[in-house]
Every structure is written in C-alpha cells, then in structure tokens.
Design an enzyme around this catalytic site. Sequence first.
Site, short mmCIF file in Angstrom:
data_model
loop_
_atom_site.label_atom_id
_atom_site.label_comp_id
_atom_site.label_asym_id
_atom_site.label_seq_id
_atom_site.Cartn_x
_atom_site.Cartn_y
_atom_site.Cartn_z
N GLN A 20 -4.97 -1.65 9.66
CA GLN A 20 -4.74 -2.96 9.04
C GLN A 20 -5.31 -4.07 9.92
O GLN A 20 -5.08 -4.10 11.13
CB GLN A 20 -3.22 -3.16 8.82
CG GLN A 20 -2.87 -4.41 8.03
CD GLN A 20 -3.37 -4.40 6.59
OE1 GLN A 20 -3.45 -3.36 5.95
NE2 GLN A 20 -3.71 -5.56 6.08
N ASP A 55 -11.20 2.15 3.55
CA ASP A 55 -11.40 0.70 3.39
C ASP A 55 -12.87 0.39 3.06
O ASP A 55 -13.17 -0.70 2.56
CB ASP A 55 -11.06 -0.03 4.70
CG ASP A 55 -9.67 -0.65 4.70
OD1 ASP A 55 -9.21 -1.05 3.61
OD2 ASP A 55 -9.06 -0.74 5.78
N LYS A 57 0.84 -1.21 0.00
CA LYS A 57 0.00 0.00 0.00
C LYS A 57 0.88 1.25 0.00
O LYS A 57 0.57 2.23 -0.69
CB LYS A 57 -0.94 -0.03 1.21
CG LYS A 57 -1.99 -1.13 1.11
CD LYS A 57 -2.76 -1.39 2.40
CE LYS A 57 -3.65 -2.62 2.23
NZ LYS A 57 -4.44 -2.97 3.42
#
Length: 297
Positions: A98, A121, A54
Amino acid sequence: MSAKIIDGKKVSEITMDLIRDDVEKWVGAGNRRPFLKVVQVGTDPASTTYIGAKTRACKRVGIDTDTTHLSDTVSAKELKSTIRSFNNDDSIDGILVQLPLPLHLSSHDVIESIDHKKDVDGFHPMNVGRLTVDQPTFKSCTPAGIFELFRYYSIPVKSKHAVVVGASNIVGSPMATMLSRENSEGKATTTICHKYTKDLTQHTIGADILVVAAGQPNLIKAEMVKEGAVIIDVGINRIADETTEKGYKLVGDCDFNGLKNKASWITPVPGGVGPMTVAMLMKNTLLAAKKSIYPEE
Ligand code: GUN
C-alpha cells in the site's frame, strides 16, 4: 443538459459477482483459492481504510488475503527482504504494497522488488512497460476500472479527444497510455495536463472525455468543460466537516454540482471510480493465480 450518473458502485458489484463466479469455477476445478498478500508500512489512516475495502472485496469474491503490518521505521533492506520472501512463496499469487510509503523508503525501489508476475497493482516497470507496447499485462487498477465503466455504459472512446489531468504513475500516466494506444481499446487523441500546464482551461475545454486525477478539490469547474463532455473524477479528497460523524467528507477534484448540468456523463465521489479500482484488483489477483498474463512454460 442533465448528466447521467456513472454508478461505479453498482458496476463494481456486478463485476465482482462475475469474478466471484470465476473464482468458484477455478477452485471447483481443483485449484488452490487465490491469495492476495497486502503489506502496510506504518499506520496512515487513509491507507488503513483502503486496505479495509480491499480485504472486504476479497471476502466477497472468495479470494484469501492477509495483511502484513510493518513499522513506519522499517528499513528498506528489511522491507525488501520481506517482499522477497513473498515472491518466493508459492501460496501467494498477488502482492500489494500500500502506498504512500514513509519518506525514507523509495517506492520505486520497493515496487521493483516485487515479482512482476505477482504485481497485481500493475506498478512494476515490467508491467508498465508492457502496457505501453500493447502486451498482456497487469493493468493499473484505476484506469482499468474506468475502461470497464466506459464499456458498461457504452461510452465511445475511439477517435474522441480525451484529456487527462494529472500525470501520476498510479492513475494519470497509465490512463493516458490506455486512452491513446492505437492498438488498444483506447484509440483516443489524448492530451496529458499536469501541474506545469500553463492554461488548463485551454485544454480541458476541448475534451470529449475528461479524466481528472490531480488530488485538488474543486479544480475543474463548469466553465472549464464543454457541453456534453464525459467527466471522470478520480479525486478522493478529505475535507473537514464537523457535521459528519468522522469529522470529514470526501470530495473529488471536480465541482460535481456545477458540472452535472453540463456534462453528458459524470462519476460521483464517492461511489464512482473508487469501487471499480478495488474490483480490478480482484480481477488482477485472479489473473495472477491463473498465470494468465505470464504463463509458465
Ligand atoms: N495508494 C493509493 N492508491 C493505491 C493503489 O491503487 N495501490 C496501492 N498499492 N497503493 C495505493
């Protein structure tokens, strides 16, 4: 039939080039460069690898980013107060925690503490809910990336029978929502299978489009699908392999070698869905910076 390969790596590069152009246009117009804040709790090696991918993608498209590392013993209170400080920081556009989190932390609680306007997300209940009623939203990155692949390769979805194997909040469930909504780009007749499904083959054999996100290597074999099906393999499983430098190799949830002679289209692992997930995260971060989903009054 010999399946055509869905090259997610290639499409992600094309997509990220377009996003980079958009970022430069945005910055060129006098706006601050978009900023993605990543939070890693603990030192899970797979999470570190994903965050690395990422971070590299951000660099490629011109999005600023950094990662806040917290100990795997951090309390829920401290983690949520850290997230709140990022919510209130106007220099941060997107926040990504995460997953998975250590067992003492509730991912539901932590995700809900993220400002939904910064939830790139697409995991916050506000964004999940808006997806289910066809409202503009941050779409969960993996399903959004799969739809980009359908578009790029002109794979028709409307009125097809789509079968999703796996009902996770991250992939299976939002994928099924996007496939099934009649007012969305999906418009497919959609079946969701999960670990309580009794006879998996009875469902997969009827699929025109089969999306597999079960986290089980070799779950889907050639005899379970019909000739000409589109196979989207979301699985990323580490299998011990002493012949490789890292000591493991990555395999999906589908028997690629068996299926490649039966499917019409198939995603490889790695190089299929994975790179598209990261590209969609970049897209969502730019949308957050532009306040495109939640315009300010
Ligand atoms: N863990 C596995 N996939 C994801 C993802 O897409 N986002 C986050 N935050 N964690 C993950």
